[in-house]
Write a protein that holds these residues in place. Sequence first.
Motif, PDB file in Angstrom:
ATOM      1  N   ALA A   1       0.832  -1.213   0.000  1.00 39.00           N
ATOM      2  CA  ALA A   1       0.000   0.000   0.000  1.00 39.00           C
ATOM      3  C   ALA A   1       0.859   1.253   0.000  1.00 39.00           C
ATOM      4  CB  ALA A   1      -0.930  -0.009   1.210  1.00 39.00           C
ATOM      5  N   VAL A   2       1.932   1.246   0.784  1.00 38.76           N
ATOM      6  CA  VAL A   2       2.829   2.402   0.821  1.00 38.76           C
ATOM      7  C   VAL A   2       3.504   2.590  -0.537  1.00 38.76           C
ATOM      8  CG1 VAL A   2       4.972   3.277   1.845  1.00 38.76           C
ATOM      9  CG2 VAL A   2       3.171   2.348   3.308  1.00 38.76           C
ATOM     10  N   HIS A   3       3.876   1.498  -1.183  1.00 35.85           N
ATOM     11  CA  HIS A   3       4.443   1.605  -2.531  1.00 35.85           C
ATOM     12  C   HIS A   3       3.405   2.180  -3.500  1.00 35.85           C
ATOM     13  CE1 HIS A   3       7.981  -1.476  -2.130  1.00 35.85           C
ATOM     14  NE2 HIS A   3       8.061  -0.487  -1.276  1.00 35.85           N
ATOM     15  N   ASP A   4       2.177   1.689  -3.425  1.00 33.41           N
ATOM     16  CA  ASP A   4       1.130   2.201  -4.318  1.00 33.41           C
ATOM     17  C   ASP A   4       0.839   3.673  -4.051  1.00 33.41           C
ATOM     18  OD1 ASP A   4       0.746  -0.125  -5.766  1.00 33.41           O
ATOM     19  OD2 ASP A   4      -0.802  -0.893  -4.421  1.00 33.41           O
ATOM     20  N   ALA A   5       1.053   4.106  -2.810  1.00 34.21           N
ATOM     21  CA  ALA A   5       0.816   5.504  -2.457  1.00 34.21           C
ATOM     22  C   ALA A   5       1.883   6.430  -3.023  1.00 34.21           C
ATOM     23  CB  ALA A   5       0.760   5.652  -0.938  1.00 34.21           C
ATOM     24  N   GLN A   6       3.029   5.862  -3.405  1.00 37.29           N
ATOM     25  CA  GLN A   6       4.140   6.652  -3.960  1.00 37.29           C
ATOM     26  C   GLN A   6       4.510   7.806  -3.017  1.00 37.29           C
ATOM     27  OE1 GLN A   6       3.566   7.713  -8.148  1.00 37.29           O
ATOM     28  NE2 GLN A   6       2.165   5.987  -8.417  1.00 37.29           N
ATOM     29  N   LEU A   7       4.635   7.478  -1.742  1.00 39.59           N
ATOM     30  CA  LEU A   7       4.959   8.494  -0.742  1.00 39.59           C
ATOM     31  C   LEU A   7       6.318   9.125  -1.023  1.00 39.59           C
ATOM     32  CD1 LEU A   7       3.822   6.911   2.636  1.00 39.59           C
ATOM     33  CD2 LEU A   7       2.680   8.649   1.273  1.00 39.59           C
ATOM     34  N   LYS A   8       6.377  10.413  -0.805  1.00 42.06           N
ATOM     35  CA  LYS A   8       7.612  11.167  -0.997  1.00 42.06           C
ATOM     36  C   LYS A   8       7.985  11.864   0.302  1.00 42.06           C
ATOM     37  CE  LYS A   8       5.538  13.574  -4.092  1.00 42.06           C
ATOM     38  NZ  LYS A   8       4.293  12.804  -3.950  1.00 42.06           N
TER      39      LYS A   8
ATOM     40  N   GLY B   1      -3.030  -1.238   9.083  1.00 37.46           N
ATOM     41  CA  GLY B   1      -3.022   0.207   9.217  1.00 37.46           C
ATOM     42  C   GLY B   1      -1.950   0.711  10.166  1.00 37.46           C
ATOM     43  N   LEU B   2      -1.773   0.027  11.290  1.00 39.71           N
ATOM     44  CA  LEU B   2      -0.756   0.449  12.257  1.00 39.71           C
ATOM     45  C   LEU B   2       0.655   0.270  11.699  1.00 39.71           C
ATOM     46  CD1 LEU B   2      -2.383  -0.960  15.512  1.00 39.71           C
ATOM     47  CD2 LEU B   2      -2.041   1.461  14.951  1.00 39.71           C
ATOM     48  N   LEU B   3       0.847  -0.769  10.905  1.00 40.95           N
ATOM     49  CA  LEU B   3       2.141  -0.951  10.250  1.00 40.95           C
ATOM     50  C   LEU B   3       2.334   0.087   9.150  1.00 40.95           C
ATOM     51  CD1 LEU B   3       2.097  -4.844  10.109  1.00 40.95           C
ATOM     52  CD2 LEU B   3       3.708  -3.453  11.428  1.00 40.95           C
ATOM     53  N   ALA B   4       1.251   0.445   8.453  1.00 36.40           N
ATOM     54  CA  ALA B   4       1.339   1.471   7.413  1.00 36.40           C
ATOM     55  C   ALA B   4       1.705   2.821   8.008  1.00 36.40           C
ATOM     56  CB  ALA B   4       0.022   1.563   6.644  1.00 36.40           C
ATOM     57  N   VAL B   5       1.193   3.132   9.202  1.00 37.28           N
ATOM     58  CA  VAL B   5       1.575   4.369   9.885  1.00 37.28           C
ATOM     59  C   VAL B   5       3.086   4.414  10.086  1.00 37.28           C
ATOM     60  CG1 VAL B   5       1.492   5.560  12.123  1.00 37.28           C
ATOM     61  CG2 VAL B   5      -0.628   4.797  11.038  1.00 37.28           C
ATOM     62  N   GLN B   6       3.645   3.298  10.561  1.00 39.56           N
ATOM     63  CA  GLN B   6       5.086   3.253  10.803  1.00 39.56           C
ATOM     64  C   GLN B   6       5.881   3.341   9.505  1.00 39.56           C
ATOM     65  OE1 GLN B   6       6.275   0.274  13.921  1.00 39.56           O
ATOM     66  NE2 GLN B   6       4.097  -0.259  13.865  1.00 39.56           N
TER      67      GLN B   6
ATOM     68  N   GLY C   1      -6.306  16.455  -6.907  1.00 42.05           N
ATOM     69  CA  GLY C   1      -5.336  15.606  -7.578  1.00 42.05           C
ATOM     70  C   GLY C   1      -4.594  14.673  -6.650  1.00 42.05           C
ATOM     71  N   GLY C   2      -5.053  14.546  -5.397  1.00 45.89           N
ATOM     72  CA  GLY C   2      -4.398  13.654  -4.445  1.00 45.89           C
ATOM     73  C   GLY C   2      -4.623  12.191  -4.778  1.00 45.89           C
ATOM     74  N   ARG C   3      -4.026  11.345  -3.954  1.00 48.01           N
ATOM     75  CA  ARG C   3      -4.072   9.906  -4.222  1.00 48.01           C
ATOM     76  C   ARG C   3      -4.755   9.199  -3.056  1.00 48.01           C
ATOM     77  NH1 ARG C   3       0.709   9.617  -5.228  1.00 48.01           N
ATOM     78  NH2 ARG C   3       0.585   9.718  -7.492  1.00 48.01           N
ATOM     79  N   VAL C   4      -5.682   8.290  -3.385  1.00 48.39           N
ATOM     80  CA  VAL C   4      -6.363   7.470  -2.383  1.00 48.39           C
ATOM     81  C   VAL C   4      -6.029   6.011  -2.687  1.00 48.39           C
ATOM     82  CG1 VAL C   4      -8.563   6.782  -1.368  1.00 48.39           C
ATOM     83  CG2 VAL C   4      -8.238   9.146  -2.163  1.00 48.39           C
ATOM     84  N   VAL C   5      -5.441   5.335  -1.717  1.00 48.35           N
ATOM     85  CA  VAL C   5      -5.071   3.930  -1.878  1.00 48.35           C
ATOM     86  C   VAL C   5      -6.018   3.086  -1.032  1.00 48.35           C
ATOM     87  CG1 VAL C   5      -3.277   2.189  -1.528  1.00 48.35           C
ATOM     88  CG2 VAL C   5      -2.656   4.491  -2.334  1.00 48.35           C
ATOM     89  N   ALA C   6      -6.775   2.221  -1.686  1.00 48.33           N
ATOM     90  CA  ALA C   6      -7.699   1.319  -0.994  1.00 48.33           C
ATOM     91  C   ALA C   6      -7.021  -0.033  -0.839  1.00 48.33           C
ATOM     92  CB  ALA C   6      -9.003   1.196  -1.772  1.00 48.33           C
TER      93      ALA C   6
END
Length: 343
Positions: free
Chosen positions: A142-149, A163-168, A243-248
């Motif tokens: 999910a974090v990869h799909d979010a393309q976080l910068k 979700g708790l792991l995604a926060v970290q 133009g934001g990104r939503v990852v389901a």
Amino acid sequence: MPKEFVLVAPRTIEFREYSEPPLGPGEVRVRSIVSGIKHGTEMALYTGDTPFLTQRFDLECRLFLPEDNPTLYPHHLGSWLVGEVVEVGPGVTRFRVGDLVHGGLVHRPTNVARAEQLYPLAPNMSPETALFTDPALFALNAVHDAQLKLGDVVAVFGLGAIGLLAVQMARLNGAMRIFAVDLIEARRNLARRYGADDALDPAAGDVALAIKRATRNRGVDVAMEISGSYAALHQAIRSVQVGGRVVAASYYKGSAAPLSLGAEWHHNRPTLISSMAVWGCPHRLYPLWDLERLERTAIDLLERGLLSTEGMVTQRIPYERAPEAYAFIASHPDETIKVVLTY
């Protein structure tokens, strides 16, 4: 003879005796120590809230199609398991009897698996921590799909294990500010411990508006929805900037009535991404990344202590009481994050 449990109908589990097959070349026999129940897909199978109940997924045309004779039941449940190697087959050199291993296996006292399906349990990692390999790989995807910068502002809706792991992971990936959203106070408290800057209760008011106000009315760059709630998905859409990104990255069930695509979805042009790491879906950066690399990276993050699982195991239930474990998760979702079976 040992006994395994089988799901024979929605919310109906039976124990049955099973025989131990002889090992073939490259196989090992594993005696179970602990296994983790998957609160999304596995629980959907348990409750019968799944399209597989009446349909089949055609892998050629990638469609769910009507099934005249459904074959979902009887069904073996499972996710990630830790155990001890008690026997090795011809040609196995990777493991020896007595080694502790973990991998994706069904819940039962013993399993036979190909040696390459399993990972050695690192000396510094507890069996319970290893069970979080499965949620960690989905959080990582999910974090990869979010393309976080570096510098992004992020919201995570749904603070179960993924979700708790995604926060970290969002913090590790350089998120400047993290909003964590969940109805359950204990989960919000854990999210703060794991690095969330703001923990919001959607029952306390308009959570998307609160996020907009806290970001000078811009909204977040990325919202990851991991609760499986259509209402949360709608709020995730409302919380992102233009133009934001939503990852389901969750398993959705039932009616999508709370979702309104004629409002912010239509006017703010967000990108909605389905995050799926299995079922033959290639990683969006394939061939650089694939499922095996996701698994190995999730394990590496856990082994190095870059991810914490402290406080996430909420119940430990003996394997013989597995029906009670599933019933408890189904009836008390607010009291569970990760339920494990002990052997």
